[in-house]
Design an enzyme around this catalytic site. Structure first.
Site: not given
Length: 304
Positions: A130, A95-96, A75
């Site tokens: 990032n 979170g891409e 998960g």
């Protein structure tokens, strides 16, 4: 286990709250905003769009497959972060990779932190997060710094404070953008390092940068050897003939070779040549001049 179940149920409950038009939260002062901000909410993947401010442009397919496999088994361990755009409509802040991998697995929802932010805040959050957390290549970092300077309108000194990096570090990254696009691509693809790029920046003409870059890649030159190559080029007063041949640069012999080669020569009673490449690989060459000498060397090396 009970705590995890309760947290997941809470996320689903908040998700239902966000889908209620009467509870459309647009700012931190809205009713029920305190129940959402800072909590993990299960959001529909279809309600989330990617962030146009995302500095990462390269997503390794193999790495995404590995992440997708992990998500399939375990998960989502770390929630993504989104900002609210409209009713039941969100945009990624960070979170891409997790977002993409979740879609690959076929998940319908994903746990997310919801933030309220305008475009400028979203840009800054995405770029800074990032830069600090993701394994961006040097060019992606440089582009992120440049976007922060251009679009947030900050100086390098203020940017240094915001991202927690020395100003000299930021300057070194930004200088990489002066390299020819082909060299920038080579750095992004891992053919050369940032150190190689910093050496090649000192060549003004883009065509000459490319010629020396090809020399570096084809001969697997180290950063130090590249610096020597650039120095030799500059000392030649940019002699065009220099670019049409392999420029000889002095190679440093690793210490373990220097210490061991004499004993090897003594043991074999023969000349021994050792060469190494930038990646640490090398070869040993032992010349011989007759069948008898070859048999002698073979016996010494194999013990037969």
């Amino acid at each position: 286990m009970a705590k995890a179940t309760k947290k997941q149920a809470l996320g689903r409950g908040l998700s239902a709250l966000l889908k209620d038009p009467e509870n459309d939260i647009q700012s931190v002062s809205d009713k029920n905003a305190d129940k959402v901000i800072g909590n993990v909410v299960e959001l529909d993947l279809g309600a989330i769009e990617v962030n146009p401010f995302q500095p990462r442009s390269n997503f390794n397919d193999e790495a995404l497959e590995e992440l997708a496999s992990s998500i399939r088994e375990l998960g989502i361990i770390q929630p993504i972060t989104v900002r609210k755009l409209d009713f039941n409509k969100y945009q990624l802040v960070s979170g891409e990779r997790r977002f993409r991998a979740s879609k690959m697995v076929g998940l319908g929802t994903i746990p997310a932190y919801i933030r309220i932010a305008n475009d400028q805040e979203s840009l800054e959050m995405a770029l800074v997060e990032n830069i600090q957390r993701q394994d961006l290549d040097p060019i992606e970092i440089a582009l992120s710094y440049q976007r922060l300077i251009d679009e947030i309108e900050v100086t390098q000194e203020k940017l240094s404070d915001r991202v927690g990096k020395k100003r000299s570090t930021i300057t070194n990254y930004l200088r990489l953008l002066k390299l020819h696009p082909i060299i920038q691509t080579g750095m992004r693809d891992g053919f050369i390092s940032m150190g190689h790029g910093r050496a090649l920046i000192n060549i003004e003409k883009k065509k000459d940068q490319i010629d020396l870059y090809e020399n570096v890649v084809s001969n697997s030159l180290s950063v130090r050897e590249t610096e020597q190559l650039v120095k030799a080029y500059q000392e030649s007063k940019k002699d065009p003939s220099l670019l049409n041949k392999k420029v000889q640069v002095s190679k440093e012999t690793p210490g373990y070779i220097s210490k061991g080669i004499d004993s090897l020569k003594e043991h074999l009673s023969a000349k021994v040549d050792v060469s190494t490449s930038a990646n640490g690989k090398g070869k040993i060459v032992i010349p011989f001049h007759s069948k008898e000498e070859f048999q002698r060397l073979r016996k010494l090396l194999t013990g037969e």
